[in-house]
Design an enzyme around this catalytic site. Structure first.
Site, PDB file in Angstrom:
ATOM      1  N   HIS A 173      36.438  -9.495  56.679  1.00 51.83           N
ATOM      2  CA  HIS A 173      35.951  -8.311  57.372  1.00 51.83           C
ATOM      3  C   HIS A 173      35.616  -8.679  58.807  1.00 51.83           C
ATOM      4  O   HIS A 173      35.636  -9.851  59.194  1.00 51.83           O
ATOM      5  CB  HIS A 173      34.726  -7.712  56.659  1.00 51.83           C
ATOM      6  CG  HIS A 173      33.492  -8.552  56.737  1.00 51.83           C
ATOM      7  ND1 HIS A 173      32.253  -8.018  56.941  1.00 51.83           N
ATOM      8  CD2 HIS A 173      33.297  -9.888  56.651  1.00 51.83           C
ATOM      9  CE1 HIS A 173      31.348  -8.981  56.961  1.00 51.83           C
ATOM     10  NE2 HIS A 173      31.957 -10.123  56.791  1.00 51.83           N
ATOM     11  N   CYS A 201      30.708 -13.066  64.299  1.00 51.21           N
ATOM     12  CA  CYS A 201      31.147 -12.207  63.189  1.00 51.21           C
ATOM     13  C   CYS A 201      31.869 -10.950  63.682  1.00 51.21           C
ATOM     14  O   CYS A 201      32.392 -10.176  62.900  1.00 51.21           O
ATOM     15  CB  CYS A 201      29.966 -11.816  62.310  1.00 51.21           C
ATOM     16  SG  CYS A 201      29.212 -13.231  61.484  1.00 51.21           S
ATOM     17  N   HIS A 235      36.778 -12.556  59.719  1.00 49.76           N
ATOM     18  CA  HIS A 235      36.405 -13.794  59.044  1.00 49.76           C
ATOM     19  C   HIS A 235      36.213 -13.473  57.566  1.00 49.76           C
ATOM     20  O   HIS A 235      36.123 -12.315  57.185  1.00 49.76           O
ATOM     21  CB  HIS A 235      35.127 -14.398  59.651  1.00 49.76           C
ATOM     22  CG  HIS A 235      33.918 -13.543  59.473  1.00 49.76           C
ATOM     23  ND1 HIS A 235      33.670 -12.408  60.239  1.00 49.76           N
ATOM     24  CD2 HIS A 235      32.890 -13.627  58.589  1.00 49.76           C
ATOM     25  CE1 HIS A 235      32.540 -11.861  59.856  1.00 49.76           C
ATOM     26  NE2 HIS A 235      32.039 -12.563  58.847  1.00 49.76           N
ATOM     27  N   HIS A 253      34.689 -14.427  53.394  1.00 47.34           N
ATOM     28  CA  HIS A 253      33.614 -14.949  52.548  1.00 47.34           C
ATOM     29  C   HIS A 253      34.092 -15.004  51.097  1.00 47.34           C
ATOM     30  O   HIS A 253      34.953 -14.232  50.692  1.00 47.34           O
ATOM     31  CB  HIS A 253      32.380 -14.032  52.572  1.00 47.34           C
ATOM     32  CG  HIS A 253      31.762 -13.860  53.901  1.00 47.34           C
ATOM     33  ND1 HIS A 253      30.955 -14.813  54.471  1.00 47.34           N
ATOM     34  CD2 HIS A 253      31.823 -12.840  54.791  1.00 47.34           C
ATOM     35  CE1 HIS A 253      30.541 -14.388  55.649  1.00 47.34           C
ATOM     36  NE2 HIS A 253      31.065 -13.181  55.860  1.00 47.34           N
ATOM     37  N   ASP A 256      38.434  -7.547  45.854  1.00 44.84           N
ATOM     38  CA  ASP A 256      38.918  -8.930  45.811  1.00 44.84           C
ATOM     39  C   ASP A 256      40.219  -9.096  46.595  1.00 44.84           C
ATOM     40  O   ASP A 256      41.173  -8.337  46.415  1.00 44.84           O
ATOM     41  CB  ASP A 256      39.113  -9.387  44.368  1.00 44.84           C
ATOM     42  CG  ASP A 256      39.339 -10.882  44.254  1.00 44.84           C
ATOM     43  OD1 ASP A 256      38.782 -11.643  45.082  1.00 44.84           O
ATOM     44  OD2 ASP A 256      40.067 -11.305  43.331  1.00 44.84           O
ATOM     45  N   HIS A 257      40.231 -10.106  47.468  1.00 43.72           N
ATOM     46  CA  HIS A 257      41.384 -10.426  48.314  1.00 43.72           C
ATOM     47  C   HIS A 257      41.800  -9.244  49.175  1.00 43.72           C
ATOM     48  O   HIS A 257      42.984  -8.953  49.325  1.00 43.72           O
ATOM     49  CB  HIS A 257      42.551 -10.977  47.485  1.00 43.72           C
ATOM     50  CG  HIS A 257      42.303 -12.377  47.030  1.00 43.72           C
ATOM     51  ND1 HIS A 257      41.537 -12.656  45.927  1.00 43.72           N
ATOM     52  CD2 HIS A 257      42.673 -13.560  47.553  1.00 43.72           C
ATOM     53  CE1 HIS A 257      41.467 -13.967  45.774  1.00 43.72           C
ATOM     54  NE2 HIS A 257      42.142 -14.553  46.755  1.00 43.72           N
ATOM     55  N   GLU A 307      26.412 -13.335  50.244  1.00 44.19           N
ATOM     56  CA  GLU A 307      27.487 -13.530  51.217  1.00 44.19           C
ATOM     57  C   GLU A 307      27.716 -15.027  51.428  1.00 44.19           C
ATOM     58  O   GLU A 307      28.847 -15.493  51.563  1.00 44.19           O
ATOM     59  CB  GLU A 307      27.108 -12.865  52.532  1.00 44.19           C
ATOM     60  CG  GLU A 307      28.166 -12.993  53.609  1.00 44.19           C
ATOM     61  CD  GLU A 307      27.709 -12.406  54.911  1.00 44.19           C
ATOM     62  OE1 GLU A 307      28.296 -11.389  55.313  1.00 44.19           O
ATOM     63  OE2 GLU A 307      26.768 -12.947  55.525  1.00 44.19           O
TER      64      GLU A 307
END
Length: 147
Positions: free
Chosen positions: A21, A40, A46, A48, A86-87, A131
């Site tokens: 994100h 960020c 970037h 997580h 996810d992904h 996070e």
């Protein structure tokens, strides 16, 4: 011997998902976003590896001995968390975040809202979104109190 009173318990299950994100508010200028969000706010984003802990609360069923069947909770979490997040690039792949900044706080609210649509009414107790090992948001469905 008298019947035992109902016992309340909390049941938690965790999942981990990977997503990227960019912290960027459409309400701010590029300069203001960079000042507020720092690295960020990188235009390339970037990522997580988020850990999410979902806790439900209820009476322990005297027949099954469970607050809720863990298999059901696992399936609800798959549908509410893993499938949409996810992904994914949260800002580009999840419509909710097209107008909401993809902070961990807002990820927690998104997950809460998704789970509320699936779980039996009143059973969801809290959503924790990790996070990083140091940054954790806990959301219990609270809304702002109007003064």
């Amino acid at each position: 011997m008298s019947p035992r009173s109902a016992r309340l318990a909390r049941l938690s299950r965790s999942v981990t998902f990977s997503a990227c994100h960019r912290l960027h508010s459409q309400s701010l200028s590029d300069e203001e976003n960079l000042k507020l969000f720092g690295k960020c706010n990188n235009p390339n984003g970037h990522g997580h590896n988020y850990k999410v802990v979902v806790t439900v609360r209820g009476e322990i069923d005297p027949v099954s001995g469970m607050v809720m069947n863990l298999t059901d909770l696992k399936e609800y979490m798959q549908e509410a968390i893993m499938e949409p997040l996810d992904h994914k690039n949260l800002d580009k792949d999840v419509p909710y975040f097209s107008e909401v900044v993809s902070t961990t706080e807002n990820v927690a609210v998104f997950i809460w809202d998704q789970l509320q649509q699936l779980l039996p009414q009143g059973i969801l107790y809290k959503v924790e979104v990790h996070e990083t090992e140091q940054n954790v948001v806990v959301y219990k469905g609270e809304e702002t109190i109007v003064k």
